[in-house]
Design a protein around this motif. Structure first.
Motif, PDB file in Angstrom:
ATOM      1  N   GLY A 148       0.821  -1.197   0.000  1.00 22.94           N
ATOM      2  CA  GLY A 148       0.000   0.000   0.000  1.00 22.94           C
ATOM      3  C   GLY A 148       0.861   1.255   0.000  1.00 22.94           C
ATOM      4  N   PRO A 149       0.233   2.441  -0.118  1.00 22.93           N
ATOM      5  CA  PRO A 149       0.967   3.704  -0.281  1.00 22.93           C
ATOM      6  C   PRO A 149       1.905   4.076   0.867  1.00 22.93           C
ATOM      7  CG  PRO A 149      -1.343   3.969  -0.874  1.00 22.93           C
ATOM      8  CD  PRO A 149      -1.225   2.624  -0.247  1.00 22.93           C
ATOM      9  N   SER A 150       1.658   3.574   2.076  1.00 19.33           N
ATOM     10  CA  SER A 150       2.505   3.946   3.218  1.00 19.33           C
ATOM     11  C   SER A 150       3.793   3.132   3.303  1.00 19.33           C
ATOM     12  CB  SER A 150       1.726   3.795   4.530  1.00 19.33           C
ATOM     13  OG  SER A 150       0.666   4.726   4.590  1.00 19.33           O
ATOM     14  N   THR A 151       3.967   2.195   2.394  1.00 18.76           N
ATOM     15  CA  THR A 151       5.167   1.352   2.412  1.00 18.76           C
ATOM     16  C   THR A 151       6.438   2.193   2.283  1.00 18.76           C
ATOM     17  OG1 THR A 151       3.983  -0.549   1.514  1.00 18.76           O
ATOM     18  CG2 THR A 151       6.374  -0.505   1.204  1.00 18.76           C
ATOM     19  N   LEU A 152       7.371   1.949   3.193  1.00 13.75           N
ATOM     20  CA  LEU A 152       8.669   2.644   3.228  1.00 13.75           C
ATOM     21  C   LEU A 152       8.504   4.164   3.358  1.00 13.75           C
ATOM     22  CD1 LEU A 152      10.689   0.594   0.586  1.00 13.75           C
ATOM     23  CD2 LEU A 152      10.873   0.464   3.066  1.00 13.75           C
ATOM     24  N   LYS A 153       7.509   4.576   4.125  1.00 11.13           N
ATOM     25  CA  LYS A 153       7.271   6.019   4.272  1.00 11.13           C
ATOM     26  C   LYS A 153       8.454   6.725   4.934  1.00 11.13           C
ATOM     27  CE  LYS A 153       4.743   5.656   8.681  1.00 11.13           C
ATOM     28  NZ  LYS A 153       3.471   5.971   9.371  1.00 11.13           N
ATOM     29  N   GLU A 154       9.179   6.031   5.820  1.00  9.57           N
ATOM     30  CA  GLU A 154      10.333   6.642   6.463  1.00  9.57           C
ATOM     31  C   GLU A 154      11.445   6.936   5.462  1.00  9.57           C
ATOM     32  OE1 GLU A 154       8.236   3.841   9.310  1.00  9.57           O
ATOM     33  OE2 GLU A 154       9.091   3.674   7.295  1.00  9.57           O
ATOM     34  N   LEU A 155      11.638   5.998   4.535  1.00 11.62           N
ATOM     35  CA  LEU A 155      12.658   6.181   3.501  1.00 11.62           C
ATOM     36  C   LEU A 155      12.256   7.304   2.548  1.00 11.62           C
ATOM     37  CD1 LEU A 155      15.342   5.088   2.412  1.00 11.62           C
ATOM     38  CD2 LEU A 155      14.041   3.378   1.108  1.00 11.62           C
ATOM     39  N   LYS A 156      10.978   7.366   2.215  1.00  7.95           N
ATOM     40  CA  LYS A 156      10.478   8.435   1.349  1.00  7.95           C
ATOM     41  C   LYS A 156      10.699   9.801   1.995  1.00  7.95           C
ATOM     42  CE  LYS A 156       6.758   5.610  -0.658  1.00  7.95           C
ATOM     43  NZ  LYS A 156       5.285   5.440  -0.747  1.00  7.95           N
ATOM     44  N   GLN A 157      10.362   9.891   3.279  1.00  6.23           N
ATOM     45  CA  GLN A 157      10.498  11.161   3.991  1.00  6.23           C
ATOM     46  C   GLN A 157      11.960  11.601   4.053  1.00  6.23           C
ATOM     47  OE1 GLN A 157       8.626  10.169   7.703  1.00  6.23           O
ATOM     48  NE2 GLN A 157       6.555  10.301   6.878  1.00  6.23           N
ATOM     49  N   ALA A 158      12.850  10.652   4.274  1.00  5.85           N
ATOM     50  CA  ALA A 158      14.278  10.988   4.344  1.00  5.85           C
ATOM     51  C   ALA A 158      14.785  11.517   3.004  1.00  5.85           C
ATOM     52  CB  ALA A 158      15.075   9.767   4.786  1.00  5.85           C
ATOM     53  N   TRP A 159      14.350  10.895   1.902  1.00  7.75           N
ATOM     54  CA  TRP A 159      14.790  11.362   0.581  1.00  7.75           C
ATOM     55  C   TRP A 159      14.233  12.738   0.257  1.00  7.75           C
ATOM     56  CZ3 TRP A 159      18.814  10.382  -1.927  1.00  7.75           C
ATOM     57  CH2 TRP A 159      19.356   9.088  -2.051  1.00  7.75           C
ATOM     58  N   SER A 166      11.799  11.484  -7.130  1.00  5.78           N
ATOM     59  CA  SER A 166      11.112  10.330  -6.552  1.00  5.78           C
ATOM     60  C   SER A 166      12.064   9.135  -6.536  1.00  5.78           C
ATOM     61  CB  SER A 166       9.868   9.989  -7.385  1.00  5.78           C
ATOM     62  OG  SER A 166       9.254   8.815  -6.899  1.00  5.78           O
ATOM     63  N   HIS A 167      12.472   8.721  -5.355  1.00  7.23           N
ATOM     64  CA  HIS A 167      13.411   7.610  -5.218  1.00  7.23           C
ATOM     65  C   HIS A 167      12.710   6.283  -4.897  1.00  7.23           C
ATOM     66  CE1 HIS A 167      17.206  10.000  -5.177  1.00  7.23           C
ATOM     67  NE2 HIS A 167      16.393  10.949  -4.754  1.00  7.23           N
ATOM     68  N   ILE A 168      11.452   6.363  -4.499  1.00  8.79           N
ATOM     69  CA  ILE A 168      10.715   5.175  -4.075  1.00  8.79           C
ATOM     70  C   ILE A 168       9.505   4.987  -4.975  1.00  8.79           C
ATOM     71  CG2 ILE A 168       9.652   3.967  -2.124  1.00  8.79           C
ATOM     72  CD1 ILE A 168      12.541   4.800  -1.640  1.00  8.79           C
ATOM     73  N   ASN A 169       9.247   3.757  -5.377  1.00 14.52           N
ATOM     74  CA  ASN A 169       8.078   3.476  -6.194  1.00 14.52           C
ATOM     75  C   ASN A 169       6.790   3.879  -5.480  1.00 14.52           C
ATOM     76  OD1 ASN A 169       9.825   2.367  -8.009  1.00 14.52           O
ATOM     77  ND2 ASN A 169       9.122   0.263  -7.775  1.00 14.52           N
ATOM     78  N   SER A 170       5.783   4.254  -6.246  1.00 16.53           N
ATOM     79  CA  SER A 170       4.460   4.527  -5.698  1.00 16.53           C
ATOM     80  C   SER A 170       3.627   3.252  -5.746  1.00 16.53           C
ATOM     81  CB  SER A 170       3.760   5.627  -6.511  1.00 16.53           C
ATOM     82  OG  SER A 170       4.493   6.843  -6.435  1.00 16.53           O
ATOM     83  N   PHE A 171       2.703   3.134  -4.799  1.00 16.42           N
ATOM     84  CA  PHE A 171       1.872   1.936  -4.740  1.00 16.42           C
ATOM     85  C   PHE A 171       0.395   2.328  -4.710  1.00 16.42           C
ATOM     86  CE2 PHE A 171       5.872   0.956  -2.468  1.00 16.42           C
ATOM     87  CZ  PHE A 171       6.360   0.010  -3.348  1.00 16.42           C
ATOM     88  N   TYR A 172      -0.449   1.447  -5.270  1.00 14.48           N
ATOM     89  CA  TYR A 172      -1.878   1.742  -5.374  1.00 14.48           C
ATOM     90  C   TYR A 172      -2.551   1.710  -4.007  1.00 14.48           C
ATOM     91  CZ  TYR A 172      -1.415   1.025 -10.423  1.00 14.48           C
ATOM     92  OH  TYR A 172      -1.049   1.132 -11.741  1.00 14.48           O
TER      93      TYR A 172
END
Length: 261
Positions: A148-159, A166-172
């Protein structure tokens, strides 16, 4: 290299290390099977993106599966070889190397289509759903889990602190998945959302695990720019600020879906 070729190569390269780091996949796979009605009603089952064969291995332990014909499908040949070597004693399994968006299976021949954390790698998920609709018998079931969209939210926030790429894939989202399934002809759609939070000694350990799961492309996103060493170090410095008790967290949102044709 096209994205499909990269995914195929990444999972092929990860086939030997996959089982040693696949705790999330095992947990979500077990959660998926908990939502499966009695197996006695299914004569033909396909595992889409089977990896090293965890789902089929678990189902073969059930006495109700003694007469079931399984089809193990994966885009990466080394994964299929790994699964076949693991499940070598079973003559119930047909191994197929194929893209989930172009399944080499006859129409209306499958009772149950399963997939554990594989659909997020599809370039066109709607196309995959239409393919599954084609191979399922009327009244057949689709059961799958995906990020889901919250996957790896910590990594997304850090980037996001480091740059605007956009370093992290988006999810449905659950709503998007529901819309696509309805458009593909599925009904009786049931979704459950759960969150797994794992802790790692360092950001490197998290990225090491993603790489050895074959999920290296998950941390590329749509960024076509080279990520320099200094940016990577800055990102990890930001991520470490979320450290608690000597470990950094990583969130994985899992959406489990059941739908009937």
């Amino acid at each position: 290299m096209q994205i499909k070729a990269k995914i195929k190569q990444a999972f092929g390269n990860a086939s030997e290390s996959y089982d040693s780091v696949a705790r999330l996949q095992r947990n979500t796979g077990k959660m998926l099977l908990e939502n499966l009605p009695e197996m006695g009603r299914y004569g033909s089952v396909v595992d889409l993106g089977c990896g090293t064969g965890f789902l089929i291995e678990e189902l073969l332990r059930l006495s109700s599966c003694s007469g079931v014909q399984f089809h193990a499908v994966d885009i990466a040949l080394p994964m299929l070889i790994k699964a076949r070597n693991k499940l070598t004693r079973s003559s119930q399994i047909h191994y197929i190397g194929a893209d989930l968006e172009a399944l080499p299976l006859a129409g209306q021949t499958i009772d149950l289509a399963m997939s554990n954390l594989a659909f997020q790698w599809c370039g066109d998920l709607s196309k995959a759903f239409f393919e599954i609709k084609r191979i399922l018998k009327p009244g057949g079931r689709l059961l799958f889990s995906t990020f889901g969209p919250s996957t790896l939210k910590e990594l997304k926030q850090a980037w996001r602190v480091v740059d605007d790429y956009s370093h992290i894939n988006s999810f449905y989202s659950a709503l998007q998945l529901t819309d696509m399934l309805q458009s593909s002809g599925f009904s009786n759609i049931e979704l459950k959302t759960g969150v797994f939070i794992y802790h790692y000694e360092s950001v490197w350990d998290l990225m090491f695990e993603l790489k050895h799961l074959g999920a290296r492309t998950i941390i590329s996103g749509q960024n076509k720019h080279l990520t320099g060493k200094s940016k990577l170090q800055r990102m990890m410095g930001v991520y470490r600020k979320q450290e608690c008790d000597g470990a950094v967290p990583a969130t994985f949102e899992i959406i489990t879906v059941s739908a009937i044709l």
